[in-house]
Design a protein around this motif. Structure first.
Motif, PDB file in Angstrom:
ATOM      1  N   GLY A 125      22.931  -5.855  15.187  1.00  0.00           N
ATOM      2  CA  GLY A 125      22.401  -6.886  14.309  1.00  0.00           C
ATOM      3  C   GLY A 125      20.935  -6.731  13.932  1.00  0.00           C
ATOM      4  O   GLY A 125      20.322  -7.657  13.404  1.00  0.00           O
ATOM      5  N   ARG A 126      20.372  -5.569  14.198  1.00  0.00           N
ATOM      6  CA  ARG A 126      18.955  -5.320  13.874  1.00  0.00           C
ATOM      7  C   ARG A 126      18.841  -4.044  13.047  1.00  0.00           C
ATOM      8  O   ARG A 126      19.436  -3.032  13.386  1.00  0.00           O
ATOM      9  CB  ARG A 126      18.127  -5.157  15.141  1.00  0.00           C
ATOM     10  CG  ARG A 126      18.103  -6.378  16.034  1.00  0.00           C
ATOM     11  CD  ARG A 126      17.356  -6.095  17.330  1.00  0.00           C
ATOM     12  NE  ARG A 126      15.933  -5.916  17.148  1.00  0.00           N
ATOM     13  CZ  ARG A 126      15.053  -6.902  17.094  1.00  0.00           C
ATOM     14  NH1 ARG A 126      15.451  -8.145  17.203  1.00  0.00           N
ATOM     15  NH2 ARG A 126      13.775  -6.651  16.933  1.00  0.00           N
ATOM     16  N   LEU A 127      18.036  -4.119  11.989  1.00  0.00           N
ATOM     17  CA  LEU A 127      17.776  -2.911  11.227  1.00  0.00           C
ATOM     18  C   LEU A 127      16.394  -2.407  11.583  1.00  0.00           C
ATOM     19  O   LEU A 127      15.467  -3.185  11.802  1.00  0.00           O
ATOM     20  CB  LEU A 127      17.910  -3.145   9.727  1.00  0.00           C
ATOM     21  CG  LEU A 127      17.209  -4.293   9.070  1.00  0.00           C
ATOM     22  CD1 LEU A 127      16.606  -3.825   7.746  1.00  0.00           C
ATOM     23  CD2 LEU A 127      18.238  -5.365   8.768  1.00  0.00           C
ATOM     24  N   THR A 128      16.282  -1.102  11.701  1.00  0.00           N
ATOM     25  CA  THR A 128      15.015  -0.467  12.007  1.00  0.00           C
ATOM     26  C   THR A 128      14.550   0.278  10.770  1.00  0.00           C
ATOM     27  O   THR A 128      15.278   1.114  10.234  1.00  0.00           O
ATOM     28  CB  THR A 128      15.152   0.517  13.190  1.00  0.00           C
ATOM     29  OG1 THR A 128      15.622  -0.206  14.325  1.00  0.00           O
ATOM     30  CG2 THR A 128      13.831   1.191  13.505  1.00  0.00           C
ATOM     31  N   LEU A 129      13.338  -0.072  10.317  1.00  0.00           N
ATOM     32  CA  LEU A 129      12.747   0.571   9.147  1.00  0.00           C
ATOM     33  C   LEU A 129      11.586   1.442   9.584  1.00  0.00           C
ATOM     34  O   LEU A 129      10.787   1.042  10.431  1.00  0.00           O
ATOM     35  CB  LEU A 129      12.213  -0.467   8.156  1.00  0.00           C
ATOM     36  CG  LEU A 129      13.197  -1.408   7.500  1.00  0.00           C
ATOM     37  CD1 LEU A 129      12.459  -2.346   6.547  1.00  0.00           C
ATOM     38  CD2 LEU A 129      14.265  -0.644   6.749  1.00  0.00           C
ATOM     39  N   ASP A 130      11.480   2.612   8.969  1.00  0.00           N
ATOM     40  CA  ASP A 130      10.312   3.463   9.120  1.00  0.00           C
ATOM     41  C   ASP A 130       9.460   3.189   7.892  1.00  0.00           C
ATOM     42  O   ASP A 130       9.818   3.564   6.778  1.00  0.00           O
ATOM     43  CB  ASP A 130      10.725   4.927   9.202  1.00  0.00           C
ATOM     44  CG  ASP A 130       9.546   5.869   9.392  1.00  0.00           C
ATOM     45  OD1 ASP A 130       8.410   5.386   9.587  1.00  0.00           O
ATOM     46  OD2 ASP A 130       9.770   7.087   9.352  1.00  0.00           O
ATOM     47  N   LEU A 131       8.351   2.483   8.080  1.00  0.00           N
ATOM     48  CA  LEU A 131       7.498   2.094   6.964  1.00  0.00           C
ATOM     49  C   LEU A 131       6.463   3.175   6.692  1.00  0.00           C
ATOM     50  O   LEU A 131       5.763   3.629   7.602  1.00  0.00           O
ATOM     51  CB  LEU A 131       6.777   0.775   7.291  1.00  0.00           C
ATOM     52  CG  LEU A 131       7.683  -0.377   7.697  1.00  0.00           C
ATOM     53  CD1 LEU A 131       6.836  -1.568   8.125  1.00  0.00           C
ATOM     54  CD2 LEU A 131       8.613  -0.757   6.566  1.00  0.00           C
ATOM     55  N   ASP A 132       6.330   3.549   5.458  1.00  0.00           N
ATOM     56  CA  ASP A 132       5.350   4.544   5.054  1.00  0.00           C
ATOM     57  C   ASP A 132       4.028   3.815   4.860  1.00  0.00           C
ATOM     58  O   ASP A 132       3.875   3.057   3.915  1.00  0.00           O
ATOM     59  CB  ASP A 132       5.808   5.226   3.769  1.00  0.00           C
ATOM     60  CG  ASP A 132       4.874   6.332   3.326  1.00  0.00           C
ATOM     61  OD1 ASP A 132       5.012   6.765   2.165  1.00  0.00           O
ATOM     62  OD2 ASP A 132       4.011   6.763   4.097  1.00  0.00           O
ATOM     63  N   VAL A 133       3.081   4.036   5.758  1.00  0.00           N
ATOM     64  CA  VAL A 133       1.811   3.326   5.700  1.00  0.00           C
ATOM     65  C   VAL A 133       0.951   3.827   4.549  1.00  0.00           C
ATOM     66  O   VAL A 133       0.251   3.073   3.897  1.00  0.00           O
ATOM     67  CB  VAL A 133       1.050   3.445   7.040  1.00  0.00           C
ATOM     68  CG1 VAL A 133      -0.303   2.776   6.966  1.00  0.00           C
ATOM     69  CG2 VAL A 133       1.888   2.840   8.144  1.00  0.00           C
ATOM     70  N   SER A 134       0.982   5.123   4.264  1.00  0.00           N
ATOM     71  CA  SER A 134       0.204   5.638   3.137  1.00  0.00           C
ATOM     72  C   SER A 134       0.921   5.308   1.844  1.00  0.00           C
ATOM     73  O   SER A 134       2.135   5.379   1.754  1.00  0.00           O
ATOM     74  CB  SER A 134      -0.008   7.146   3.260  1.00  0.00           C
ATOM     75  OG  SER A 134       1.214   7.818   3.148  1.00  0.00           O
ATOM     76  N   ARG A 135       0.188   4.888   0.859  1.00  0.00           N
ATOM     77  CA  ARG A 135       0.757   4.511  -0.432  1.00  0.00           C
ATOM     78  C   ARG A 135       0.614   5.660  -1.426  1.00  0.00           C
ATOM     79  O   ARG A 135      -0.437   6.292  -1.511  1.00  0.00           O
ATOM     80  CB  ARG A 135       0.049   3.283  -1.001  1.00  0.00           C
ATOM     81  CG  ARG A 135       0.258   2.056  -0.172  1.00  0.00           C
ATOM     82  CD  ARG A 135       1.638   1.557  -0.436  1.00  0.00           C
ATOM     83  NE  ARG A 135       1.907   0.366   0.324  1.00  0.00           N
ATOM     84  CZ  ARG A 135       3.090   0.020   0.736  1.00  0.00           C
ATOM     85  NH1 ARG A 135       4.126   0.768   0.483  1.00  0.00           N
ATOM     86  NH2 ARG A 135       3.284  -1.074   1.413  1.00  0.00           N
ATOM     87  N   LYS A 136       1.652   5.921  -2.187  1.00  0.00           N
ATOM     88  CA  LYS A 136       1.611   6.981  -3.190  1.00  0.00           C
ATOM     89  C   LYS A 136       0.540   6.708  -4.229  1.00  0.00           C
ATOM     90  O   LYS A 136      -0.073   7.615  -4.751  1.00  0.00           O
ATOM     91  CB  LYS A 136       2.972   7.111  -3.881  1.00  0.00           C
ATOM     92  CG  LYS A 136       4.043   7.676  -3.003  1.00  0.00           C
ATOM     93  CD  LYS A 136       5.337   7.793  -3.759  1.00  0.00           C
ATOM     94  CE  LYS A 136       6.434   8.331  -2.866  1.00  0.00           C
ATOM     95  NZ  LYS A 136       7.707   8.420  -3.543  1.00  0.00           N
ATOM     96  N   ASN A 137       0.304   5.436  -4.543  1.00  0.00           N
ATOM     97  CA  ASN A 137      -0.649   5.073  -5.593  1.00  0.00           C
ATOM     98  C   ASN A 137      -2.048   4.849  -5.044  1.00  0.00           C
ATOM     99  O   ASN A 137      -2.901   4.321  -5.733  1.00  0.00           O
ATOM    100  CB  ASN A 137      -0.178   3.801  -6.303  1.00  0.00           C
ATOM    101  CG  ASN A 137       1.149   4.025  -6.992  1.00  0.00           C
ATOM    102  OD1 ASN A 137       1.464   5.139  -7.383  1.00  0.00           O
ATOM    103  ND2 ASN A 137       1.928   2.972  -7.140  1.00  0.00           N
ATOM    104  N   SER A 138      -2.302   5.253  -3.815  1.00  0.00           N
ATOM    105  CA  SER A 138      -3.610   5.041  -3.225  1.00  0.00           C
ATOM    106  C   SER A 138      -4.656   5.864  -3.955  1.00  0.00           C
ATOM    107  O   SER A 138      -4.450   7.015  -4.296  1.00  0.00           O
ATOM    108  CB  SER A 138      -3.575   5.448  -1.748  1.00  0.00           C
ATOM    109  OG  SER A 138      -4.867   5.379  -1.210  1.00  0.00           O
ATOM    110  N   LYS A 139      -5.835   5.251  -4.176  1.00  0.00           N
ATOM    111  CA  LYS A 139      -6.919   5.945  -4.878  1.00  0.00           C
ATOM    112  C   LYS A 139      -7.894   6.553  -3.884  1.00  0.00           C
ATOM    113  O   LYS A 139      -8.927   7.062  -4.273  1.00  0.00           O
ATOM    114  CB  LYS A 139      -7.625   4.970  -5.815  1.00  0.00           C
ATOM    115  CG  LYS A 139      -6.699   4.503  -6.918  1.00  0.00           C
ATOM    116  CD  LYS A 139      -7.373   3.584  -7.887  1.00  0.00           C
ATOM    117  CE  LYS A 139      -6.320   3.175  -8.914  1.00  0.00           C
ATOM    118  NZ  LYS A 139      -6.772   2.325  -9.924  1.00  0.00           N
ATOM    119  N   LYS A 140      -7.582   6.497  -2.610  1.00  0.00           N
ATOM    120  CA  LYS A 140      -8.458   7.030  -1.574  1.00  0.00           C
ATOM    121  C   LYS A 140      -8.262   8.525  -1.379  1.00  0.00           C
ATOM    122  O   LYS A 140      -8.915   9.121  -0.555  1.00  0.00           O
ATOM    123  CB  LYS A 140      -8.202   6.311  -0.252  1.00  0.00           C
ATOM    124  CG  LYS A 140      -8.532   4.850  -0.283  1.00  0.00           C
ATOM    125  CD  LYS A 140      -8.226   4.224   1.052  1.00  0.00           C
ATOM    126  CE  LYS A 140      -8.454   2.726   1.020  1.00  0.00           C
ATOM    127  NZ  LYS A 140      -8.078   2.108   2.287  1.00  0.00           N
TER     128      LYS A 140
END
Length: 166
Positions: A125-140
Motif C-alpha cells: 500500500g505504499r509507493l516509493t518515488l525516486d525524486l530527481d532533485v536537480s531540475r532540467k530547467n535549472s539556470k545554475k
C-alpha cells in the motif's frame, strides 16, 4: 432516476475482459442533452482504434438494450487513457513501476503535496518515488546527480499520472 454507475461499470468490465482489455476509468458527466459516458481502456502494448470501436459497439448495444443510462440521449466515448494515463488501482502502480510519474497528495509529505519522480516500487500500500532533485530547467548550470526517495501511502494519493518519456 440516478445512473447506477456500478451496473454500467460492470457491463464495461465484462465486455473489456472478454476482449483482453482492462478498464482504466468510467466517467459520466454533463446533463440534459450534453451527457457523456467516457470509458478509458488499455492493454499491454496499447489500445488500437479497432479495440475502441469494438468495445463501443458492444457496450453501447448492451447499455441501450438494458436501458442502463436512463433519462434521454448520451454520447458514449471509448478511448485509450493516453500517454499520461491516470494511476488509480494498486495494480496500476505495480504495472508501471520504473515509470516516471507525477503525484499529488491529499496531505503534505515532507512539506510538499506535488511530486515528480520515478516510481521505484509499490508494496504493502505504499509507493516509493525516486525524486530527481536537480531540475532540467535549472539556470545554475550542471549539478551533480542527486536523488532522494520518498514513500507515499496509496490512501494519501489524490491524483497520479504517468509522465510521457519520449
Amino acid at each position: 432516476m440516478a445512473l447506477d454507475m456500478e451496473h454500467v461499470r460492470g457491463i464495461v468490465e465484462r465486455v473489456a475482459a472478454s476482449r483482453g482489455l482492462e478498464v482504466v476509468e468510467v466517467d459520466f458527466r454533463g446533463g440534459g442533452k450534453a451527457r457523456m459516458l467516457r470509458v478509458f481502456i488499455d492493454k499491454p502494448g496499447g489500445v488500437t482504434h479497432e479495440d475502441c470501436a469494438n468495445v463501443s459497439h458492444e457496450v453501447g448495444t448492451i447499455l441501450d438494450v438494458e436501458d442502463a443510462v436512463q433519462g434521454g440521449s448520451y454520447l458514449l466515448e471509448i478511448s485509450s487513457p493516453g500517454l499520461d494515463r491516470k494511476l488509480v488501482r494498486p495494480a496500476d502502480y505495480e504495472r508501471f513501476a520504473g515509470s516516471l510519474v507525477k503525484v499529488t497528495t491529499r496531505e503534505p509529505v515532507d512539506g510538499n503535496r506535488h511530486f515528480h519522480g520515478r516510481l521505484e516500487s509499490f508494496q504493502e500500500g505504499r509507493l516509493t518515488l525516486d525524486l530527481d532533485v536537480s531540475r532540467k530547467n535549472s539556470k545554475k548550470g550542471p549539478q551533480p546527480p542527486a536523488s532522494r526517495r520518498i514513500d507515499i501511502e496509496l490512501g494519501n494519493v489524490e491524483r497520479a499520472n504517468l509522465v510521457p518519456e519520449l
